[in-house]
Write a protein that holds these residues in place. Sequence first.
Motif, PDB file in Angstrom:
ATOM      1  N   LEU A  90       0.831  -1.236  -0.125  1.00 43.15           N
ATOM      2  CA  LEU A  90      -0.081  -0.059   0.152  1.00 43.15           C
ATOM      3  C   LEU A  90       0.714   1.309   0.118  1.00 43.15           C
ATOM      4  CD1 LEU A  90      -3.089   1.080   0.536  1.00 43.15           C
ATOM      5  CD2 LEU A  90      -2.359   1.008   2.688  1.00 43.15           C
ATOM      6  N   GLY A  91       0.636   2.031  -0.892  1.00 39.61           N
ATOM      7  CA  GLY A  91       1.414   3.419  -1.094  1.00 39.61           C
ATOM      8  C   GLY A  91       2.761   3.377  -1.720  1.00 39.61           C
ATOM      9  N   LYS A  92       3.198   2.105  -2.008  1.00 37.95           N
ATOM     10  CA  LYS A  92       4.262   1.767  -2.723  1.00 37.95           C
ATOM     11  C   LYS A  92       3.826   1.027  -4.030  1.00 37.95           C
ATOM     12  CE  LYS A  92       6.688   1.327   1.884  1.00 37.95           C
ATOM     13  NZ  LYS A  92       7.484   0.466   2.630  1.00 37.95           N
ATOM     14  N   GLU A  93       4.909  -0.089  -4.235  1.00 34.01           N
ATOM     15  CA  GLU A  93       4.670  -0.523  -5.736  1.00 34.01           C
ATOM     16  C   GLU A  93       3.466  -1.752  -5.673  1.00 34.01           C
ATOM     17  OE1 GLU A  93       6.518  -1.703  -3.106  1.00 34.01           O
ATOM     18  OE2 GLU A  93       6.682  -3.941  -3.360  1.00 34.01           O
ATOM     19  N   ALA A  94       3.058  -1.900  -6.896  1.00 34.03           N
ATOM     20  CA  ALA A  94       2.013  -3.008  -7.167  1.00 34.03           C
ATOM     21  C   ALA A  94       2.469  -3.753  -8.436  1.00 34.03           C
ATOM     22  CB  ALA A  94       0.687  -2.354  -7.197  1.00 34.03           C
ATOM     23  N   ARG A  95       2.546  -4.972  -8.351  1.00 33.99           N
ATOM     24  CA  ARG A  95       2.971  -5.708  -9.629  1.00 33.99           C
ATOM     25  C   ARG A  95       2.347  -7.015  -9.700  1.00 33.99           C
ATOM     26  NH1 ARG A  95       9.339  -3.995  -7.702  1.00 33.99           N
ATOM     27  NH2 ARG A  95       8.941  -1.798  -8.340  1.00 33.99           N
ATOM     28  N   TRP A  96       2.444  -7.386 -10.960  1.00 35.98           N
ATOM     29  CA  TRP A  96       2.029  -8.373 -11.629  1.00 35.98           C
ATOM     30  C   TRP A  96       3.183  -9.312 -11.864  1.00 35.98           C
ATOM     31  CZ3 TRP A  96      -2.908  -9.759 -11.279  1.00 35.98           C
ATOM     32  CH2 TRP A  96      -3.934  -8.734 -11.566  1.00 35.98           C
ATOM     33  N   GLY A  97       3.187 -10.647 -11.678  1.00 33.23           N
ATOM     34  CA  GLY A  97       4.523 -11.482 -12.181  1.00 33.23           C
ATOM     35  C   GLY A  97       4.230 -12.858 -12.329  1.00 33.23           C
ATOM     36  N   GLU A  98       5.062 -13.756 -12.814  1.00 32.37           N
ATOM     37  CA  GLU A  98       4.881 -15.131 -13.266  1.00 32.37           C
ATOM     38  C   GLU A  98       6.287 -15.705 -13.218  1.00 32.37           C
ATOM     39  OE1 GLU A  98       4.098 -18.789 -15.647  1.00 32.37           O
ATOM     40  OE2 GLU A  98       5.491 -17.168 -15.841  1.00 32.37           O
ATOM     41  N   ALA A  99       6.276 -16.841 -12.585  1.00 30.24           N
ATOM     42  CA  ALA A  99       7.649 -17.658 -12.595  1.00 30.24           C
ATOM     43  C   ALA A  99       7.097 -19.303 -12.983  1.00 30.24           C
ATOM     44  CB  ALA A  99       8.169 -17.569 -11.323  1.00 30.24           C
ATOM     45  N   THR A 100       7.893 -19.797 -13.695  1.00 33.83           N
ATOM     46  CA  THR A 100       7.831 -21.241 -14.041  1.00 33.83           C
ATOM     47  C   THR A 100       8.877 -21.977 -13.128  1.00 33.83           C
ATOM     48  OG1 THR A 100       7.196 -20.860 -16.213  1.00 33.83           O
ATOM     49  CG2 THR A 100       7.954 -23.319 -15.687  1.00 33.83           C
ATOM     50  N   TYR A 101       8.402 -23.019 -12.104  1.00 38.15           N
ATOM     51  CA  TYR A 101       9.115 -23.891 -11.407  1.00 38.15           C
ATOM     52  C   TYR A 101       9.459 -25.187 -11.983  1.00 38.15           C
ATOM     53  CZ  TYR A 101       7.275 -21.210  -7.265  1.00 38.15           C
ATOM     54  OH  TYR A 101       6.768 -20.163  -6.587  1.00 38.15           O
ATOM     55  N   GLU A 102      10.835 -25.656 -11.788  1.00 43.98           N
ATOM     56  CA  GLU A 102      11.332 -26.801 -12.054  1.00 43.98           C
ATOM     57  C   GLU A 102      11.507 -27.375 -10.842  1.00 43.98           C
ATOM     58  OE1 GLU A 102      11.231 -29.611 -14.180  1.00 43.98           O
ATOM     59  OE2 GLU A 102      10.008 -28.545 -15.881  1.00 43.98           O
ATOM     60  N   ASN A 103      10.769 -28.238 -10.176  1.00 43.16           N
ATOM     61  CA  ASN A 103      11.000 -28.811  -8.507  1.00 43.16           C
ATOM     62  C   ASN A 103      11.239 -30.314  -8.758  1.00 43.16           C
ATOM     63  OD1 ASN A 103      10.486 -26.067  -7.979  1.00 43.16           O
ATOM     64  ND2 ASN A 103       8.579 -26.755  -6.950  1.00 43.16           N
TER      65      ASN A 103
END
Lengths: 232, 232, 232
Positions: free
Chosen positions: C145-158
């Motif tokens: 709140l009051g700072k950054e707002a982001r969308w992201g995606e990562a692919t895992y290989e676990n």
Amino acid sequence: MRRQQGWTALVMLACAIGISGCGRSSETRRELGALKAQIAALKLQAQATQDWTAIANLQASYGYYVDKMRWDDAADLFARDATLEIAGRGLFEGQDRIRTYLHALGKLERGTLFNHMQLQPVIHLEPDGNSAKARWRTFMQVGHLGKEARWGEATYENEYVKEEGIWKIRKLHGFITFYVEFDKGWNKGGVALPQKLDNLDPDAPPTVSYGAFPDVFVPPYHYSNPVSGRGS
Amino acid sequence: MRRQQGWTALVMLACAIGISGCGRSSETRRELGALKAQIAALKLQAQATQDWTAIANLQASYGYYVDKMRWDDAADLFARDATLEIAGRGLFEGQDRIRTYLHALGKLERGTLFNHMQLQPVIHLEPDGNSAKARWRTFMQVGHLGKEARWGEATYENEYVKEEGIWKIRKLHGFITFYVEFDKGWNKGGVALPQKLDNLDPDAPPTVSYGAFPDVFVPPYHYSNPVSGRGS
Amino acid sequence: MRRQQGWTALVMLACAIGISGCGRSSETRRELGALKAQIAALKLQAQATQDWTAIANLQASYGYYVDKMRWDDAADLFARDATLEIAGRGLFEGQDRIRTYLHALGKLERGTLFNHMQLQPVIHLEPDGNSAKARWRTFMQVGHLGKEARWGEATYENEYVKEEGIWKIRKLHGFITFYVEFDKGWNKGGVALPQKLDNLDPDAPPTVSYGAFPDVFVPPYHYSNPVSGRGS
């Protein structure tokens, strides 16, 4: 004669023991038969559940290939006689034509985003053990650096076939429900989808006619209500 | 007498053969018993795994019905004595009241978007084989053409019951974690959720009091840590 | 003698009955052996399918802990000798170091959003029954709140390991594919990821060098094409 009858009686006793052995054997046979039937039923059940996971893996794999425009890998997941129909662009018949369609979607290059998350499966195995139907949805982040950026969603009604022990996609039918600009959203309307790719004519016209958001359309279900049994 | 003893000995031998037959039978019985026990354990295991997929299908089906505001189909997925509680709007008790609540959410019409993706299940079957609990989340795209457009997320802690072989939702409890304007995002705060729908009073007040973003709240877990066993 | 031979013959008959019992037993043994083999195969199949669901539950549980920055619960899901590598920040070795890394990601406080939806599993059990590999993706909503707002995606290989009957994460490798401002989107480029957290040096440099959007990178697959068998 009396003595002989005596021995006979004793032998009869032996027989009786033998027969009692035979009796157990018949009980054994009955029990073995019951176990065989139970094991056969268990095999079908275990196979169907494993098939659920195999189909979940398969469709998820498709999504990862689409993300990165690995079209040959994606096309290889389809059966030879499969069909594909997406976004009202008509029907493509057979793996070769599906491959052509997929390649027409573009090539991965710097600045491309083409994520197609594969979500929310409802997978039903058919009693024959070699076919299945499933509803899925894809959540899309699509665009190009310096050009467009879009959010989208499509619902799939797909079919699968097991050939020589390997599950393949037999039918992929994607209904776009919304496709909007990244910064506009669904209160300002959607983006029109290209009805054709690179002058690529389909093999047959769309099997279902519908509009994406702001139109509303309920993609047909391959299943009736799982509790009430109503509808389809 | 001697001769009789001789015959007796021979008959004893026959008995011995018989007994040896009985001996095998007793080994057979033991082995059959062991197989029965293994099959019974396998049945429970195979059933529990199949139930995992059935519940995954069920909750996913719920989501597709909610998307399209097919409220009667959605309500039919609940057990007669089910409860529903969403977004701090209080508790609705019984399938009939759940149906009323769902219908109060609105009607699908041109320009409506009401997507509720059902994602990330953690499903645990209870040992009784007829009940289950699961954590899920829904990712929402909600709005109306020319009006609002919003992103949201809720975590569910749900319960399921199997009645006459059919899995149903026994409890649906959705905790909204964020609900924001499409173009504002979570650095500018969230949208207030209506605490009531159409003057529809709940049957009981909320069972848990919490705030959505920018408040933070950890929806209670139905399970302890799967590795450490700590917490719940 | 003649009489004795007569009795012997009768006893032979008894024996024959006994032997016939023995004959059934050998058929029984054969059938029991076949059933045992079928049950053993079924056990492996049922276990592998149940393990698929257990690993799905495990990774989903990880996501719910990450959402709420419950770092000790998240770290507890890793095996003692596990490794973690995310976003090109280098390799962290062992559960203790993973715990340190996770705690360095921050603390949940009012105004924090840190959702990491765990989606689209492709899970493969290894034949040993005690290890598995899986591809997943996470869809992120991150900000303050009051700072950054982001969308992201990562692919895992676990990778996963079963220790004393409990599945744990043995390796978590997350490849960020895009990370963008909430209101800018992927046609305007991505947000640079911090290469280090709080001056926390990794135990080893990144095992794979790549860039997130607008760069394109195909995270390596742990599996070959499930139909064609090509690639990996």
